[in-house]
Design an enzyme around this catalytic site. Structure first.
Site, PDB file in Angstrom:
ATOM      1  N   ASP A 332      19.271  -2.392  -4.576  1.00  0.00           N
ATOM      2  CA  ASP A 332      20.229  -3.457  -4.284  1.00  0.00           C
ATOM      3  C   ASP A 332      21.163  -2.952  -3.179  1.00  0.00           C
ATOM      4  O   ASP A 332      21.100  -1.788  -2.782  1.00  0.00           O
ATOM      5  CB  ASP A 332      21.022  -3.717  -5.579  1.00  0.00           C
ATOM      6  CG  ASP A 332      21.853  -4.982  -5.524  1.00  0.00           C
ATOM      7  OD1 ASP A 332      21.624  -5.826  -4.640  1.00  0.00           O
ATOM      8  OD2 ASP A 332      22.740  -5.138  -6.391  1.00  0.00           O
ATOM      9  N   GLU A 335      21.589  -3.834   2.526  1.00  0.00           N
ATOM     10  CA  GLU A 335      21.638  -4.524   3.834  1.00  0.00           C
ATOM     11  C   GLU A 335      22.041  -3.576   4.963  1.00  0.00           C
ATOM     12  O   GLU A 335      21.651  -3.848   6.093  1.00  0.00           O
ATOM     13  CB  GLU A 335      22.601  -5.714   3.743  1.00  0.00           C
ATOM     14  CG  GLU A 335      22.086  -6.837   2.854  1.00  0.00           C
ATOM     15  CD  GLU A 335      22.022  -6.496   1.363  1.00  0.00           C
ATOM     16  OE1 GLU A 335      22.837  -5.659   0.928  1.00  0.00           O
ATOM     17  OE2 GLU A 335      21.166  -7.032   0.658  1.00  0.00           O
TER      18      GLU A 335
END
Ligand SMILES: *[C@@H]1O[C@H](CO)[C@@H](O)[C@H](O)[C@H]1NC(C)=O
Ligand SMILES: *[C@@H]1O[C@H](CO)[C@@H](O)[C@H](O)[C@H]1NC(C)=O
Ligand SMILES: *[C@@H]1O[C@H](CO)[C@@H](O)[C@H](O)[C@H]1NC(C)=O
Ligand SMILES: *[C@@H]1O[C@H](CO)[C@@H](O)[C@H](O)[C@H]1NC(C)=O
Ligand SMILES: *[C@@H]1O[C@H](CO)[C@@H](O)[C@H](O)[C@H]1NC(C)=O
Length: 813
Positions: A332, A335
């Site tokens: 997770d 980005e």
């Protein structure tokens, strides 16, 4: 595929600034539809649709009647489908498919890793803009949509095959109060009779959110509980974030092992006050950020071309696996996400669960700001409020990556991808099995290593609808192991929304109910009605898992999609070009979910030129008319599901876990095409469900082809094994259900490879009204006993039929 890897690194090593006047104009011939990568804003927003006369709609098809600019720059941004926006979210996929009116499809992949955007508009036309890197454009001629995806996957690689258990139902929550709560949720799910395979732990299990640690107060029994899960045929997936707290043991080991981190390019740029707080970081240029842990964090650079970073990541995951024997990994925040970049008072300053530590500040004015504030910043900046920069929610663009060979400006969009590659290698070493990984941020070729969930969605009907589109899109992006947070991650769901989402999610390859910490629990056993609907939907899923698994196996082996938009199979049927909310499993199963509140029916389009049979509660096994029809979908039915004539689906009696199901007898569902032909085809792939696949050429798996042919006098089921695994027994094939059977079979004439077989007449029957022939006999076909099986029987003469009619057309044989 090494060709592809080379490209990535060539690409990221070069820095060039293209300004908008150099934009590439890509005008495709005259696409009636273009599917653009910019997931997950899937299509016209609400207002646009109102222009078209509908009140709500997200569709797979893009609207070229006006200008829309789509940003591509990976960002920690949750889908908010209910609002009218084109926000750039977690993943970047510069790929689109165009479909002409005549059904011919083509695809275009623009290989570039920088901040970029696409404008679609009238003509139709599109404009592509990027602000750096190389521009390499691949064209895929199709002409069938499925060909386009296979061609695309020749460039980006074919999807990985997850472990068999990873196709089971999964449960998660961020904010479990401790392991005790997990135990309760697992127990109530199993007590409700809901087939269920995988429990998760989110960052709660860690000691103050530090990777590779365990909160011994509330989660101390996790190792023992993992053993308990394993003993019961269940599995555990744990979350790991990329950010490493810089005073933690893991960071100390990283430093000793020469791990590469994202760094300031020069010493004089390093903010001394923050750096000096950490002896382990003080002498470095490592860029420090803020994520969930209490103190500052560093981001390992998985693009490191030496083996050091990957080795350390592998060691950390393996070491933790020796403490908590997890089965799969969830990555997770990749980005990558940094909290509060450039902000004076970041949100976490008021957050009870986070100390107010100094946020990262990037140079946004002056000589060092040319990468952080380039002349053209793209819609990825412009569509956000003032004071948004490329570095918002992430690291500074000027940061150096790849040990100084590249810049974060060029490689940011590759962070999730590179972490996926590294984690894929690490997990195989750590667990010795292939397991399953899901990643939030993805890029072309991520599907070779990981699956994906559609992000931190909301408990809203709009987000449920977006999910249907998102799963079809990610199949086009080569990431077929995909699904959404069922019932919604944020917000409070309703019983009805959760029930419909469970019914839909049971048909997505990745099927997980996940919720954040606020508000009440939303696992399906919370409401008796949702529990019942979930049980029913999951039983259907588990029953048909051999088919779903075979589709994934075939996609890994040959490329292509698993969940498909109807136009993939029926490109010539223009009606399918407009469908958004129906999808297919492979070429055989049409699924029409309920995507609106307060309804108990669904309008379904069944493409012409095929015969469709209902395989749900309404009129099971009966041919349905092609074209548009409204089908009943009350909450205690499955959502409408139809099987396509001419197709054979392998299935298996469902158990409470896939571990259990895999031991049950195999079955075949045969749907006949009664109008156009008399044969049906299908296949089954089978392996041990968990071994690492290095090379399919040497991998140990079974493959069978099924052909069923029918004539006036006789029926023959031909089972041919084309690939045989060693030491891998399979359950016997005990049941064959045939839909659209027009003849009266004489089951006293059944032969297997020319030897008479005694059919269990008590459990076999032909219904001449419903035209369903159902043959059940224990041990009917032992697939382990040979490679070729011909199961045949004769038909009774028409005049004989009356003599056998009993019980309202039921012919017992
Ligand atoms: C919705 O999008 C359209 C087109 O981009 C724009 O013109 C309109 O102002 C937007 N509406 C809202 C409420 O944001
Ligand atoms: C950090 O390093 C600087 C020199 O780069 C030194 O002056 C300072 O004492 C160090 N601080 C700590 C806490 O080690
Ligand atoms: C599909 O939708 C478009 C409008 O977007 C419409 O013009 C067209 O007629 C529709 N096609 C079919 C076959 O219904
Ligand atoms: C059975 O199917 C296999 C594979 O499709 C084919 O080679 C074989 O000829 C078939 N056998 C018969 C008897 O039809
Ligand atoms: C066919 O037989 C199986 C096994 O007895 C049974 O579970 C199934 O419901 C039957 N199918 C139909 C359509 O009656």
């Amino acid at each position: 595929m090494s060709r592809w890897l080379d490209k990535i690194f060539v690409l990221t090593g070069i820095f060039a600034l293209l300004v908008t006047s150099q934009e590439a104009h890509l005008s495709t011939e005259s696409p009636s539809q273009v599917f653009i990568d910019c997931y997950p804003q899937p299509g016209p927003s609400k207002e646009l649709c109102e222009l078209r006369g509908c009140t709500w709609k997200h569709v797979t098809k893009h609207d070229f009647s006006k200008y829309t600019t789509w940003g591509m720059f990976s960002r920690d941004e949750n889908p908010t489908s209910a609002t009218n926006n084109t926000y750039n979210l977690y993943s970047v996929h510069p790929f689109y498919m165009g479909l002409e009116k005549d059904g011919k499809a083509h695809g275009v992949f623009i290989l570039n890793s920088n901040a970029q955007e696409v404008t679609t508009g009238p003509g139709p036309h599109m404009i592509y803009r990027t602000i750096g890197g190389e521009l390499e454009i691949f064209y895929f001629p199709g002409p069938k949509p499925e060909d386009v995806i296979k061609q695309y996957e020749q460039v980006i690689g074919k999807p990985m095959l997850p472990a068999y258990w990873a196709f089971g139902f999964q449960l998660c929550r961020w904010g479990y109060q401790g392991l005790e709560e997990v135990k309760q949720v697992v127990a109530r799910t199993r007590n409700a009779g809901i087939p269920f395979d995988v429990q998760y732990a989110d960052i709660d299990y860690m000691d103050r959110y530090k990777d590779f640690t365990l909160d011994t107060q509330k989660w101390g029994d996790l190792p023992e509980y993992t053993n308990f899960l394993h003993e019961n045929g269940l599995h555990l997936i744990l979350i790991f974030d990329p950010a490493i707290q810089v005073d933690d043991d893991s960071f100390a080991r990283a430093k000793r092992q020469n791990v590469a981190f994202i760094e300031w390019p020069r010493k004089d740029l390093v903010p001394r006050e923050t750096q000096e707080k950490y002896p382990l970081a003080n002498d470095t240029n490592i860029m420090l950020g803020v994520v969930w842990p209490d103190r500052h964090v560093a981001f390992p650079d998985f693009l490191d071309q030496t083996h050091f970073t990957n080795d350390w990541w592998t060691n950390e995951l393996a070491h933790f696996h020796s403490k908590v024997p997890y089965d799969g990994i969830w990555i997770d925040m990749n980005e990558p996400t940094n909290f509060g970049t450039n902000e004076e008072t970041p949100w976490y300053y008021n957050f009870l669960d986070h100390p107010s530590i100094e946020p990262l500040k990037c140079p946004i004015v002056g000589a060092d700001s040319n990468l952080d504030v380039p002349p053209y910043q793209t819609v990825n900046v412009y569509q956000w409020p003032e004071n948004t920069y490329l570095s918002t929610k992430t690291f500074c663009m000027l940061a150096s990556t790849m040990r100084g060979q590249s810049r974060f400006y060029d490689t940011k969009n590759l962070y999730g991808w590179s972490e996926s590659v590294s984690t894929y290698k690490a997990m195989r070493k750590a667990t010795g099995k292939r397991g399953a990984i899901i990643s939030r941020s993805t890029y072309p070729s991520s599907g070779r290593y990981v699956g994906h969930w559609l992000g931190d969605n909301h408990a809203k009907w709009d987000d449920l609808r977006t999910t249907v589109i998102g799963v079809q899109e990610f199949n086009m992006f080569g990431i077929p192991y995909v699904g959404s947070d069922i019932c919604g991650f944020k917000g409070t769901t309703t019983e009805e929304l959760c029930l419909r989402w469970q019914q839909l999610g049971a048909f997505h390859s990745f099927s997980r109910n996940h919720h954040y910490w606020k508000g009440p629990a939303q696992d399906p056993a919370v409401w008796p009605r949702v529990a019942k609907a979930t049980k029913k939907a999951n039983l259907f899923r588990y029953h048909h898992l051999p088919y779903l698994f075979s589709l994934h196996f075939a996609a890994s082996l040959h490329g292509g999609t698993v969940m498909r938009p109807p136009f993939f199979e029926f490109p010539q049927d223009e009606e399918t070009h407009n469908l958004s909310y129906q999808f297919l499993w492979g070429s055989s199963l049409m699924i029409a979910p309920v995507v609106q509140p307060g309804v108990d029916s669904v309008k379904v389009y069944l493409p012409k030129d095929s015969q469709w049979y209902s395989v749900y509660d309404y009129s099971y096994g009966q041919v349905q008319p092609s074209g548009y029809e409204t089908y009943p979908a009350p909450m205690d039915y499955l959502i409408p599901v139809f099987v396509r004539g001419g197709h054979i689906l392998p299935r298996q009696r469902p158990g409470m876990t896939t571990t259990e199901s895999r031991k049950n007898e195999l079955q075949l569902l045969i749907a006949l095409e009664t109008e156009k032909g008399t044969s049906a085809h299908g296949e089954l792939y089978w392996d041990d469900g968990e071994s690492i696949i290095d090379d399919f050429a040497t991998y140990n798996y079974h493959h069978w082809e099924f052909t069923f042919t029918l004539s006036k006098s006789r029926a023959v089921l031909n089972i041919t094994q084309t690939r045989t695994a060693t030491d891998l027994p399979v359950p016997t094939m005990d049941n064959i259900e045939i839909l659209g059977y027009q003849y009266t079979p004489d089951l006293s004439t059944v032969k297997l490879n020319d030897q008479p077989v005694a059919i269990d007449m008590k459990h076999s029957l032909y219904d001449s009204q419903t035209k369903i022939l159902n043959i059940t006999t224990m041990g009917l076909i032992n697939l382990n006993s040979g490679r070729k099986f011909l199961l045949s029987w004769n038909h009774r003469g028409a005049q004989m039929q009356n003599g056998y009619l009993r019980n309202n057309n039921i012919v017992k044989m």
